[in-house]
Design a protein around this motif. Sequence first.
Motif, PDB file in Angstrom:
ATOM      1  N   HIS A   3       0.855  -1.189   0.000  1.00  0.00           N
ATOM      2  CA  HIS A   3       0.000   0.000   0.000  1.00  0.00           C
ATOM      3  C   HIS A   3       0.889   1.235   0.000  1.00  0.00           C
ATOM      4  N   LEU A   4       0.622   2.147  -0.953  1.00  0.00           N
ATOM      5  CA  LEU A   4       1.459   3.325  -1.126  1.00  0.00           C
ATOM      6  C   LEU A   4       0.613   4.586  -1.008  1.00  0.00           C
ATOM      7  N   LEU A  18       9.619  21.438  -4.581  1.00  0.00           N
ATOM      8  CA  LEU A  18       8.715  20.629  -3.769  1.00  0.00           C
ATOM      9  C   LEU A  18       9.404  19.307  -3.481  1.00  0.00           C
ATOM     10  N   ARG A  19       9.042  18.706  -2.357  1.00  0.00           N
ATOM     11  CA  ARG A  19       9.502  17.355  -2.068  1.00  0.00           C
ATOM     12  C   ARG A  19       8.298  16.458  -1.877  1.00  0.00           C
ATOM     13  N   LEU A  20       8.199  15.463  -2.704  1.00  0.00           N
ATOM     14  CA  LEU A  20       7.140  14.476  -2.584  1.00  0.00           C
ATOM     15  C   LEU A  20       7.618  13.314  -1.715  1.00  0.00           C
ATOM     16  N   SER A  21       6.677  12.757  -0.983  1.00  0.00           N
ATOM     17  CA  SER A  21       6.957  11.573  -0.176  1.00  0.00           C
ATOM     18  C   SER A  21       5.989  10.470  -0.562  1.00  0.00           C
ATOM     19  N   CYS A  22       6.424   9.254  -0.385  1.00  0.00           N
ATOM     20  CA  CYS A  22       5.580   8.088  -0.636  1.00  0.00           C
ATOM     21  C   CYS A  22       5.828   7.100   0.486  1.00  0.00           C
ATOM     22  N   ALA A  23       4.817   6.912   1.314  1.00  0.00           N
ATOM     23  CA  ALA A  23       4.928   5.993   2.444  1.00  0.00           C
ATOM     24  C   ALA A  23       4.367   4.632   2.061  1.00  0.00           C
ATOM     25  N   ALA A  24       5.102   3.588   2.404  1.00  0.00           N
ATOM     26  CA  ALA A  24       4.720   2.230   2.035  1.00  0.00           C
ATOM     27  C   ALA A  24       4.378   1.399   3.257  1.00  0.00           C
ATOM     28  N   SER A  25       3.453   0.487   3.080  1.00  0.00           N
ATOM     29  CA  SER A  25       3.109  -0.460   4.136  1.00  0.00           C
ATOM     30  C   SER A  25       2.606  -1.743   3.494  1.00  0.00           C
ATOM     31  N   GLY A  26       2.667  -2.831   4.262  1.00  0.00           N
ATOM     32  CA  GLY A  26       2.108  -4.082   3.782  1.00  0.00           C
ATOM     33  C   GLY A  26       3.128  -5.113   3.371  1.00  0.00           C
ATOM     34  N   ARG A  27       4.314  -4.699   2.983  1.00  0.00           N
ATOM     35  CA  ARG A  27       5.393  -5.631   2.664  1.00  0.00           C
ATOM     36  C   ARG A  27       6.703  -5.011   3.113  1.00  0.00           C
ATOM     37  N   THR A  91       3.787  20.263 -14.321  1.00  0.00           N
ATOM     38  CA  THR A  91       2.458  20.115 -13.757  1.00  0.00           C
ATOM     39  C   THR A  91       1.873  18.759 -14.141  1.00  0.00           C
ATOM     40  N   ALA A  92       1.475  17.996 -13.127  1.00  0.00           N
ATOM     41  CA  ALA A  92       0.970  16.641 -13.355  1.00  0.00           C
ATOM     42  C   ALA A  92       0.553  16.035 -12.019  1.00  0.00           C
ATOM     43  N   VAL A  93      -0.103  14.895 -12.116  1.00  0.00           N
ATOM     44  CA  VAL A  93      -0.291  14.055 -10.940  1.00  0.00           C
ATOM     45  C   VAL A  93       0.901  13.110 -10.871  1.00  0.00           C
ATOM     46  N   TYR A  94       1.529  13.075  -9.714  1.00  0.00           N
ATOM     47  CA  TYR A  94       2.717  12.249  -9.520  1.00  0.00           C
ATOM     48  C   TYR A  94       2.345  11.005  -8.711  1.00  0.00           C
ATOM     49  N   TYR A  95       2.814   9.869  -9.214  1.00  0.00           N
ATOM     50  CA  TYR A  95       2.519   8.580  -8.599  1.00  0.00           C
ATOM     51  C   TYR A  95       3.817   7.862  -8.208  1.00  0.00           C
ATOM     52  N   CYS A  96       3.794   7.206  -7.082  1.00  0.00           N
ATOM     53  CA  CYS A  96       4.892   6.296  -6.769  1.00  0.00           C
ATOM     54  C   CYS A  96       4.407   4.869  -7.025  1.00  0.00           C
ATOM     55  N   ALA A  97       5.346   3.986  -7.257  1.00  0.00           N
ATOM     56  CA  ALA A  97       5.023   2.604  -7.586  1.00  0.00           C
ATOM     57  C   ALA A  97       6.133   1.691  -7.098  1.00  0.00           C
ATOM     58  N   ALA A  98       5.749   0.444  -6.814  1.00  0.00           N
ATOM     59  CA  ALA A  98       6.688  -0.550  -6.298  1.00  0.00           C
ATOM     60  C   ALA A  98       6.977  -1.617  -7.342  1.00  0.00           C
TER      61      ALA A  98
END
Length: 119
Positions: A3-4, A18-27, A91-98
């Motif tokens: 889960h991200l 800007l600084r984006l963060s992506c928090a992970a959980s579940g694995r 300009t965009a929507v930013y996504y993190c991925a595993a």
Amino acid sequence: QVHLVESGGGLVQAGGSLRLSCAASGRTFSTFDMGWFRQAPGKERRFVARISRSGDVTRYADFVKGRFTISRDNAKNTVYLQMNSLNPEDTAVYYCAADPRGAGLYDSWGQGTQVTVSS
């Protein structure tokens, strides 16, 4: 899957940061590579950057090289994207991925965070 949750997006003027963060959980976070992607309105999602599970190998899209930096803190289960010298084209929507296998195959995605750069 993992889960991200992304955060850190917002409105910034051209030239800002800007600084984006992506928090992970579940694995176990430290066992998979991570990537950042973005999708601008009306356009396809594009690769931005990726980082290896240990954090020692990074790769960037040409259009962000020298401006964006990806990093991770495995103790905090978080990956970051530091974005400097922003311009309206960012300009965009930013996504993190595993990517659990390190093969460029991402099997878990966050919900995205909006970044808007004004001119």
